[in-house]
Design a protein around this motif. Sequence first.
Motif, short mmCIF file in Angstrom:
data_model
loop_
_atom_site.label_atom_id
_atom_site.label_comp_id
_atom_site.label_asym_id
_atom_site.label_seq_id
_atom_site.Cartn_x
_atom_site.Cartn_y
_atom_site.Cartn_z
N CYS A 162 0.84 -1.19 0.00
CA CYS A 162 0.00 0.00 0.00
C CYS A 162 0.88 1.24 0.00
CB CYS A 162 -0.89 -0.03 1.24
SG CYS A 162 -2.02 1.36 1.28
N LYS A 164 -0.61 4.30 0.63
CA LYS A 164 -1.44 5.36 1.20
C LYS A 164 -0.83 5.96 2.49
CE LYS A 164 -5.29 5.73 -1.34
NZ LYS A 164 -4.77 5.17 -2.58
N CYS A 166 -1.55 5.71 5.74
CA CYS A 166 -2.41 6.21 6.82
C CYS A 166 -1.52 6.23 8.07
CB CYS A 166 -3.59 5.29 7.03
SG CYS A 166 -4.62 5.19 5.56
N PHE A 168 -1.78 5.62 11.10
CA PHE A 168 -1.88 4.60 12.16
C PHE A 168 -1.38 3.24 11.69
CE2 PHE A 168 -5.89 5.05 9.83
CZ PHE A 168 -6.02 3.78 9.30
N CYS A 169 -1.11 3.09 10.40
CA CYS A 169 -1.08 1.75 9.81
C CYS A 169 0.32 1.26 9.45
CB CYS A 169 -1.95 1.75 8.55
SG CYS A 169 -2.07 0.12 7.79
N VAL A 171 0.90 -1.44 7.50
CA VAL A 171 0.91 -2.21 6.24
C VAL A 171 1.96 -1.71 5.22
CG1 VAL A 171 -0.48 -2.76 4.18
CG2 VAL A 171 -1.40 -3.17 6.45
N HIS A 245 -10.26 1.44 -0.57
CA HIS A 245 -10.07 2.77 0.02
C HIS A 245 -11.04 3.73 -0.69
CE1 HIS A 245 -8.28 6.56 1.19
NE2 HIS A 245 -7.52 5.92 2.05
FE1 SF4 Z 1 -3.00 1.37 3.30
FE2 SF4 Z 1 -5.34 0.66 4.38
FE3 SF4 Z 1 -3.15 0.78 5.90
FE4 SF4 Z 1 -4.27 3.02 4.97
S1 SF4 Z 1 -5.22 1.54 6.40
S2 SF4 Z 1 -2.08 2.53 4.94
S3 SF4 Z 1 -5.00 2.36 2.97
S4 SF4 Z 1 -3.50 -0.61 4.20
#
Ligand code: SF4
Length: 445
Positions: A162, A164, A166, A168-169, A171, A245
């Motif tokens: 990903c 993006k 975000c 908090f994330c 990933v 998303h």
């Molecule tokens: Fe990517 Fe979803 Fe994590 Fe946002 S919440 S960084 S869109 S995986």
Amino acid sequence: MKKLFIKTYGCQMNVYDSDRMSDALAASGYEATTEINDADLVVLNTCHIREKAAEKVYSELGRLRILRQSQEAKGKKMMIGIAGCVAQAEGEEIMRRAPVVDLVFGPQSYHKLPELVGRAANEKVVETDFPAEDKFEHLPKARKETTIARGLTSFLTVQEGCDKFCSFCVVPYTRGAEVSRPVAQVVAEAQNLVDGGVKEITLLGQNVNAYHGLDEQGNSTGLAELIYRLADIKGLERLRYTTSHPRDMDDALIEAHRDLDMLMPYLHLPVQAGSDKILKAMNRQHTAKEYMELIERIRAARPDLALSGDFIVGFPGETEEDFEATLQLVKDVHYAAAYSFKYSTRPGTPGAEMDNQVPEEVKYERLQRLQELLNAQQKEFNQSCVGKTFPILFEKKGRDEGQIVGRSPYLQPVQVEADLSLIGTIQPVSIYDTGKFSLFGKIVT
Ligand code: SF4
Ligand code: SAM
């Protein structure tokens, strides 16, 4: 045959990955088992999305240490491997905290498993690189009998990673940059699944609607176009995709929901929070109003579409007023189902560095209030199904004798009294009641 036991934590992408590990190891003589005591190799396919997810892995490793000792006392060897996002994030640290582990490997190394397991017989192995080659090119096809045994529905990962970020994330750090698989590769895998009896495929990606794989002519292809290509596969009855998303819900995808019946009218579209201040701090790249407008457009295209979502409460800086904006958004949307979580700091993400963290007891109290509302909405949605007729894909025997169970377009389990011969078919079912988890219906003749 050696025996392989995989325990899967976390999201559907891990479920898919565990099957790929199984397929990769089948080539070196491993057969899957559901009995951990029989296993020559135990793999924990881990999730790092929240604190508790990683801690669960370490406590499982404590139990495995004891099991391994008792197996060794009987003269039986048991190798232990850690896969998935905890493996990627913690690498060597796992070996330090849990010396019982023989092998640590990240999500991009699954195609190398036979080789890694071979090496791990003689030395500790940690493999968390992002290799240059495409693992999907090197992973073996699932055997037909394996696909049949796995059932009528299947996941199929079409993109990973990903971009993006975000705040908090974790990933983007554990799964890396966004990569889409080529169209032909996805179509071939879907065809293989359908040849093995699969009737319903859920396309997976951390950010699935950002899909932009190359087609046979080298053109970038969006998710909607990919869905149309898959819809042409004879014998495939249903398609779904997750997780999307809001920013990547393009017109073509909304039109596919309008025009393509086999694309199920159920969409997981996380918003996380209802306050613009928090959405901005989360780096979600949209406002609450933009999310609501998007939902209106999707519902205008497909009026019977139901929504599910994800929510985080207690993100740094969230006030009572911000939280109430989340409650208001939920009231405005009416979700059919949703997942909600207390914010948990993930090392290395911007959220973890913010100095306005919300106290644990406030997060807890907000989560209770949000879940009460979401549960009431889910109940309301299920009750609204009574009196309606849905196509149900029957998957297996039901709880009671004479019952079979299938899934509605909205993924609700539906119990019906009917002959076992209907398993594997789609039948129109009129819903007459709801239980705690299931709906009850009668086949319409
Ligand atoms: Fe990517 Fe979803 Fe994590 Fe946002 S919440 S960084 S869109 S995986
Ligand atoms: N890509 C998806 C999206 O954009 O919504 C979500 C992927 S994530 C695997 C699944 C869910 O876990 C998120 O939607 C979010 O609600 C939750 N989550 C992620 N990081 C979290 C954190 N640090 N604390 C609490 N929940 C978190």
